[in-house]
Scaffold this motif. Structure first.
Motif, PDB file in Angstrom:
ATOM      1  N   LEU A 134       0.831  -1.209   0.000  1.00  0.00           N
ATOM      2  CA  LEU A 134       0.000   0.000   0.000  1.00  0.00           C
ATOM      3  C   LEU A 134       0.866   1.260   0.000  1.00  0.00           C
ATOM      4  O   LEU A 134       0.499   2.276  -0.604  1.00  0.00           O
ATOM      5  N   ASP A 135       2.011   1.174   0.653  1.00  0.00           N
ATOM      6  CA  ASP A 135       2.911   2.334   0.691  1.00  0.00           C
ATOM      7  C   ASP A 135       3.470   2.676  -0.689  1.00  0.00           C
ATOM      8  O   ASP A 135       3.974   3.784  -0.898  1.00  0.00           O
ATOM      9  N   THR A 136       3.413   1.715  -1.623  1.00  0.00           N
ATOM     10  CA  THR A 136       3.946   1.970  -2.977  1.00  0.00           C
ATOM     11  C   THR A 136       2.881   2.579  -3.885  1.00  0.00           C
ATOM     12  O   THR A 136       3.193   2.962  -5.015  1.00  0.00           O
ATOM     13  N   ILE A 137       1.644   2.622  -3.417  1.00  0.00           N
ATOM     14  CA  ILE A 137       0.571   3.132  -4.270  1.00  0.00           C
ATOM     15  C   ILE A 137       0.398   4.623  -4.054  1.00  0.00           C
ATOM     16  O   ILE A 137       0.239   5.049  -2.899  1.00  0.00           O
ATOM     17  N   PRO A 138       0.436   5.418  -5.112  1.00  0.00           N
ATOM     18  CA  PRO A 138       0.333   6.870  -4.938  1.00  0.00           C
ATOM     19  C   PRO A 138      -0.891   7.253  -4.111  1.00  0.00           C
ATOM     20  O   PRO A 138      -1.973   6.693  -4.292  1.00  0.00           O
ATOM     21  N   GLY A 139      -0.660   8.165  -3.192  1.00  0.00           N
ATOM     22  CA  GLY A 139      -1.792   8.654  -2.401  1.00  0.00           C
ATOM     23  C   GLY A 139      -2.049   7.808  -1.166  1.00  0.00           C
ATOM     24  O   GLY A 139      -2.911   8.131  -0.366  1.00  0.00           O
ATOM     25  N   THR A 140      -1.312   6.725  -1.006  1.00  0.00           N
ATOM     26  CA  THR A 140      -1.531   5.876   0.159  1.00  0.00           C
ATOM     27  C   THR A 140      -0.345   5.954   1.088  1.00  0.00           C
ATOM     28  O   THR A 140       0.788   5.881   0.652  1.00  0.00           O
ATOM     29  N   ALA A 141      -0.595   6.119   2.355  1.00  0.00           N
ATOM     30  CA  ALA A 141       0.472   6.006   3.356  1.00  0.00           C
ATOM     31  C   ALA A 141      -0.102   5.132   4.451  1.00  0.00           C
ATOM     32  O   ALA A 141      -0.870   5.573   5.278  1.00  0.00           O
ATOM     33  N   THR A 142       0.240   3.868   4.412  1.00  0.00           N
ATOM     34  CA  THR A 142      -0.374   2.908   5.305  1.00  0.00           C
ATOM     35  C   THR A 142       0.684   2.117   6.037  1.00  0.00           C
ATOM     36  O   THR A 142       1.651   1.688   5.428  1.00  0.00           O
ATOM     37  N   SER A 143       0.527   1.962   7.314  1.00  0.00           N
ATOM     38  CA  SER A 143       1.470   1.125   8.041  1.00  0.00           C
ATOM     39  C   SER A 143       0.715   0.223   8.987  1.00  0.00           C
ATOM     40  O   SER A 143      -0.370   0.561   9.418  1.00  0.00           O
ATOM     41  N   ASP A 144       1.315  -0.936   9.287  1.00  0.00           N
ATOM     42  CA  ASP A 144       0.638  -1.904  10.152  1.00  0.00           C
ATOM     43  C   ASP A 144       0.937  -1.582  11.612  1.00  0.00           C
ATOM     44  O   ASP A 144       2.026  -1.167  11.919  1.00  0.00           O
TER      45      ASP A 144
END
Ligand code: MLT
Length: 266
Positions: A256-266
């Protein structure tokens, strides 16, 4: 479209951020994704497909295209134009139908322990035999025969919350929902053409011990998708997302972190 057109799906939701739609496998429900809801900075939406969880069973036949239409209607209802979409096994079959009819609504794909090909004649016959068994004996024998394929022997021996979760979800499945899903899976089309050349970013995950949809299926899907990465999850069978949830969540968060507009962490 067959069955109850525009059926209103029950769903679980949690968190805020970029929407991720989680589509469950057979004979399961939205609860399958209990461990994924800890992925942060995401708005998790997990529908119960018709006949599973809190969504009533269909009166008659229901196809994968019907399930796809239900999920898209749910997104309409929630005012969500497009989302990251994840499918586990049968959930992947539903996702292929979403891609067939509305690819613009899929921002990124997460495919776990699934396959794009249709059933062989032998697999179709197996579905029909299962339907007869459910008609005469209920869902109990299906749970008994499927549980050892869902989780590795190592996990089954641990007999912990992962095992209890999967068993509980399967035991709650309604005979009518199970029969409709078996028919829908037997009738589903081949989706090779849907995936071939599809440029949507994709993460393909598979348990290294999955015998239902083996790693070779995941490798083949990865080769069809120009923008896909393959992730084999060690010491996991068909439900890698339950069995090795920490590793699966790590892989998905990094994707998800590689998808533009997404900043997601577990
Ligand atoms: C599932 O896990 O959804 C099913 O086992 C898939 C299948 O039987 O093809």
């Amino acid at each position: 479209m067959t069955g109850a057109e525009g059926s209103s799906l029950a769903f679980r939701s949690s968190g805020t951020g970029r929407p991720i739609v989680w589509i469950h496998g057979f004979p399961l429900s939205s609860e399958l994704f209990s461990f994924q809801f800890s992925i942060r900075d995401a708005r998790h939406i997990a529908p119960d497909l018709r006949g599973f969880g809190e969504t009533p069973a269909p009166a008659g036949a229901v196809s994968m295209a019907d399930h796809a239409a239900d999920v898209l209607s749910l997104l309409d209802r929630l005012g969500i134009e497009s989302a990251v979409m994840a499918g586990v096994s049968m959930g992947g079959y539903v996702l292929f139908e979403i891609l067939r009819r509305a690819p613009e609504r899929v921002e990124a794909l997460i495919l776990c322990d699934t396959r794009e090909t249709a059933d062989s004649a032998e697999a179709k016959k197996g579905r029909l035999d299962m339907i007869e068994q459910v008609r005469s004996e209920g869902v109990g024998p299906i749970v008994d025969s499927m549980l050892p394929k869902m989780l590795t022997e190592e996990t089954l021996q641990a007999a912990d919350e992962r095992v209890r979760l999967v068993k509980r979800i399967m035991e709650a499945a309604s005979p009518q929902g199970v029969i409709a899903a078996l028919e829908a899976m037997a009738m589903r089309p081949d989706s090779t053409d849907v995936l071939r050349g599809c440029g949507i970013p994709a993460a393909i995950l598979a348990g290294d011990h999955d015998l239902v949809t083996p790693p070779a299926d995941a490798a083949r899907m990865t080769s069809l998708l120009p923008n896909a990465s393959l992730h084999l999850i060690q010491r996991a069978a068909h439900l890698a997302n339950v069995e090795r949830h920490d590793e699966v969540n790590r892989v998905i968060s990094a994707f998800l972190d590689t998808i533009p507009g997404t900043a997601t962490s577990d």
